[in-house]
Design a protein around this motif. Structure first.
Motif, PDB file in Angstrom:
ATOM      1  N   ALA A  22       0.405 -10.274  -9.835  1.00 53.11           N
ATOM      2  CA  ALA A  22       1.791 -10.214  -9.378  1.00 53.11           C
ATOM      3  C   ALA A  22       1.892  -9.758  -7.924  1.00 53.11           C
ATOM      4  O   ALA A  22       2.802 -10.172  -7.195  1.00 53.11           O
ATOM      5  CB  ALA A  22       2.596  -9.274 -10.276  1.00 53.11           C
ATOM      6  N   TRP A  23       0.964  -8.909  -7.482  1.00 52.19           N
ATOM      7  CA  TRP A  23       0.973  -8.446  -6.092  1.00 52.19           C
ATOM      8  C   TRP A  23       0.799  -9.604  -5.111  1.00 52.19           C
ATOM      9  O   TRP A  23       1.210  -9.517  -3.950  1.00 52.19           O
ATOM     10  CB  TRP A  23      -0.120  -7.403  -5.874  1.00 52.19           C
ATOM     11  N   LYS A  24       0.218 -10.708  -5.553  1.00 49.76           N
ATOM     12  CA  LYS A  24       0.002 -11.847  -4.668  1.00 49.76           C
ATOM     13  C   LYS A  24       1.319 -12.496  -4.238  1.00 49.76           C
ATOM     14  O   LYS A  24       1.345 -13.250  -3.261  1.00 49.76           O
ATOM     15  CB  LYS A  24      -0.893 -12.881  -5.359  1.00 49.76           C
ATOM     16  N   ARG A  25       2.393 -12.187  -4.962  1.00 51.54           N
ATOM     17  CA  ARG A  25       3.701 -12.718  -4.584  1.00 51.54           C
ATOM     18  C   ARG A  25       4.268 -12.013  -3.359  1.00 51.54           C
ATOM     19  O   ARG A  25       5.297 -12.418  -2.820  1.00 51.54           O
ATOM     20  CB  ARG A  25       4.682 -12.578  -5.758  1.00 51.54           C
ATOM     21  N   TYR A  26       3.613 -10.945  -2.927  1.00 49.89           N
ATOM     22  CA  TYR A  26       4.082 -10.165  -1.782  1.00 49.89           C
ATOM     23  C   TYR A  26       2.980 -10.101  -0.728  1.00 49.89           C
ATOM     24  O   TYR A  26       2.331  -9.057  -0.541  1.00 49.89           O
ATOM     25  CB  TYR A  26       4.471  -8.756  -2.231  1.00 49.89           C
ATOM     26  N   ASP A  33       5.610  -1.269  -9.554  1.00 49.21           N
ATOM     27  CA  ASP A  33       6.219  -1.869  -8.367  1.00 49.21           C
ATOM     28  C   ASP A  33       6.327  -3.389  -8.471  1.00 49.21           C
ATOM     29  O   ASP A  33       7.150  -4.004  -7.787  1.00 49.21           O
ATOM     30  CB  ASP A  33       5.410  -1.509  -7.110  1.00 49.21           C
ATOM     31  N   VAL A  34       5.496  -3.991  -9.326  1.00 48.41           N
ATOM     32  CA  VAL A  34       5.487  -5.461  -9.407  1.00 48.41           C
ATOM     33  C   VAL A  34       5.736  -5.999 -10.811  1.00 48.41           C
ATOM     34  O   VAL A  34       5.947  -7.198 -10.981  1.00 48.41           O
ATOM     35  CB  VAL A  34       4.147  -6.025  -8.868  1.00 48.41           C
ATOM     36  N   LEU A  35       5.702  -5.139 -11.817  1.00 42.85           N
ATOM     37  CA  LEU A  35       5.968  -5.560 -13.186  1.00 42.85           C
ATOM     38  C   LEU A  35       7.064  -4.696 -13.789  1.00 42.85           C
ATOM     39  O   LEU A  35       7.099  -3.480 -13.566  1.00 42.85           O
ATOM     40  CB  LEU A  35       4.713  -5.449 -14.055  1.00 42.85           C
ATOM     41  N   SER A  77       2.913  -9.820   2.374  1.00 43.35           N
ATOM     42  CA  SER A  77       3.074  -8.861   3.469  1.00 43.35           C
ATOM     43  C   SER A  77       2.767  -7.428   3.035  1.00 43.35           C
ATOM     44  O   SER A  77       2.721  -6.519   3.874  1.00 43.35           O
ATOM     45  CB  SER A  77       4.498  -8.928   4.031  1.00 43.35           C
ATOM     46  N   SER A  78       2.558  -7.207   1.731  1.00 47.40           N
ATOM     47  CA  SER A  78       2.247  -5.877   1.206  1.00 47.40           C
ATOM     48  C   SER A  78       0.811  -5.835   0.705  1.00 47.40           C
ATOM     49  O   SER A  78       0.316  -6.804   0.133  1.00 47.40           O
ATOM     50  CB  SER A  78       3.198  -5.514   0.058  1.00 47.40           C
ATOM     51  N   LYS A  79       0.167  -4.697   0.909  1.00 52.14           N
ATOM     52  CA  LYS A  79      -1.201  -4.529   0.432  1.00 52.14           C
ATOM     53  C   LYS A  79      -1.205  -4.159  -1.049  1.00 52.14           C
ATOM     54  O   LYS A  79      -0.385  -3.347  -1.495  1.00 52.14           O
ATOM     55  CB  LYS A  79      -1.916  -3.444   1.233  1.00 52.14           C
ATOM     56  N   LEU A  80      -2.120  -4.750  -1.792  1.00 57.93           N
ATOM     57  CA  LEU A  80      -2.295  -4.421  -3.202  1.00 57.93           C
ATOM     58  C   LEU A  80      -2.524  -2.930  -3.365  1.00 57.93           C
ATOM     59  O   LEU A  80      -3.403  -2.344  -2.741  1.00 57.93           O
ATOM     60  CB  LEU A  80      -3.499  -5.190  -3.764  1.00 57.93           C
ATOM     61  N   ASP A  81      -1.717  -2.300  -4.199  1.00 57.55           N
ATOM     62  CA  ASP A  81      -1.846  -0.873  -4.469  1.00 57.55           C
ATOM     63  C   ASP A  81      -2.848  -0.656  -5.605  1.00 57.55           C
ATOM     64  O   ASP A  81      -3.110  -1.558  -6.404  1.00 57.55           O
ATOM     65  CB  ASP A  81      -0.487  -0.297  -4.849  1.00 57.55           C
ATOM     66  N   ASP A  82      -3.409   0.557  -5.672  1.00 58.53           N
ATOM     67  CA  ASP A  82      -4.250   0.911  -6.814  1.00 58.53           C
ATOM     68  C   ASP A  82      -3.416   0.782  -8.092  1.00 58.53           C
ATOM     69  O   ASP A  82      -2.253   1.189  -8.129  1.00 58.53           O
ATOM     70  CB  ASP A  82      -4.758   2.348  -6.692  1.00 58.53           C
ATOM     71  N   CYS A  83      -4.015   0.234  -9.128  1.00 59.35           N
ATOM     72  CA  CYS A  83      -3.310   0.010 -10.399  1.00 59.35           C
ATOM     73  C   CYS A  83      -4.089   0.667 -11.536  1.00 59.35           C
ATOM     74  O   CYS A  83      -5.261   0.336 -11.752  1.00 59.35           O
ATOM     75  CB  CYS A  83      -3.171  -1.484 -10.680  1.00 59.35           C
ATOM     76  N   THR A  84      -3.452   1.574 -12.247  1.00 58.60           N
ATOM     77  CA  THR A  84      -4.125   2.280 -13.332  1.00 58.60           C
ATOM     78  C   THR A  84      -3.220   2.386 -14.547  1.00 58.60           C
ATOM     79  O   THR A  84      -2.032   2.691 -14.422  1.00 58.60           O
ATOM     80  CB  THR A  84      -4.547   3.697 -12.887  1.00 58.60           C
TER      81      THR A  84
END
Length: 315
Positions: free
Chosen positions: A288-292, A257-259, A294-301
């Motif tokens: 990269a999630w910090k650029r959004y 979603d972010v990369l 208004s959106s919560k950081l999603d689990d990343c695996t």
């Protein structure tokens, strides 16, 4: 908050800070016989900001046969999504082990996924009416690569081209916005609509109820929608690997979603060593999630497999 699978247990252990990779190995046994070596140092996961980490992953070498690798990632969703993803992680390898060396791999993937979904539905005291999980499974057997995909996690190949390392997407993100997926859902009286506040995300709804709003078109579980076009039928593909192919990356949508595919492949390729590759991709996604905001950081695996040894890679 990172996670780590310990040698004492196959369950996820939560760490206090950062993303964590393990460098332990487990011998996976079935009926007293060795089935393969579980490699944990090529798996990295980071909990998001939405609650418990609902991702799960595995990596087995020599699983069922020599020169065979089996790896997968699973992204749970809904109240019991973490239970479903871990159930699939633990059970699906056993359903596949007697099948990966057979001739018709697509049929065997389909059968294993079908049995897995049925076992989830029949599991006592587990409510999966509106909970489920994605799945991306890759089997490398010699130079053959077979992938089974369910949902919107993704598999990407890193391949050496004339200009350096390049990304090749191996799976399609199976979402209701795809014409064929949406058509199947509507044909079964499901509704495909986007919310006003997120017009770019198509979701699946019950015929006469504004629920549950599933953002994928295929998944394990989610039995409220199984009569309305949501299926557990994997999209299975086969690829013959070449000397230009360097590694395979499987990851949940918290990464994609972010990369971009190219960014992830470059991050993995440029990592200091093989053990650091998955962690580097996860940490880059978290940043990269910090650029959004208004959106919560999603689990990343992330789980990955290099196709050459270290010496070949350096050359």
């Amino acid at each position: 908050m990172g996670i780590c699978i310990s040698t004492a247990s196959s369950q996820i252990r939560h760490e206090t800070e950062g993303s964590v990779i393990c460098r332990n190995e487990l011998i996976y046994e079935q009926n007293g016989s060795i089935c393969g070596i579980q490699k944990l140092d090529y798996i990295c996961s980071k909990q998001g900001a939405k609650g418990i980490n609902q991702d799960a992953a595995f990596f087995y070498q020599n699983y069922g046969a020599e020169n065979t690798a089996l790896l997968g990632v699973f992204d749970g969703h809904g109240k019991n999504g973490h239970v479903v993803s871990n159930m699939v992680k633990n059970r699906l390898p056993l359903l596949l082990i007697g099948q990966i060396n057979e001739r018709n791999r697509e049929e065997q993937f389909v059968t294993a996924f079908k049995v897995m979904d049925k076992e989830i539905k029949l599991h006592e005291n587990l409510d999966c009416w509106c909970s489920g999980s994605t799945a991306v499974i890759a089997v490398k057997e010699g130079e053959d690569l077979v992938i089974g995909n369910l949902g919107d996690s993704r598999a990407v190949l890193g391949r050496m081209g004339e200009g350096g390392i390049e990304a090749v997407q191996l799976t399609t993100d199976l979402k209701p916005g795809l014409p064929d997926e949406g058509e199947r859902i509507r044909r079964n009286n499901g509704r495909v609509l986007a919310l006003k506040e997120e017009p770019h995300i198509q979701r699946v709804w019950l015929p006469n109820e504004d629920a549950p709003g599933l953002a994928m078109s295929r998944a394990f579980g989610d039995f409220a929608l199984k009569n309305h076009g949501i299926i557990a039928l994997p999209d299975v593909s086969h690829r013959r690997l070449t000397s230009d192919d360097r590694f395979i990356v499987l990851a949940t949508d918290g990464i994609w979603d972010v990369l971009s595919n190219d960014q992830v492949v470059s991050i993995v390729w440029e990592a200091e060593n093989e053990e650091a590759a998955a962690k580097a991709a996860v940490e880059a996604a978290a940043e990269a999630w910090k650029r959004y905001p208004s959106s919560k950081l999603d689990d990343c695996t992330v789980v990955w497999l290099f196709l050459q040894n270290q010496a070949e890679r350096e050359n």
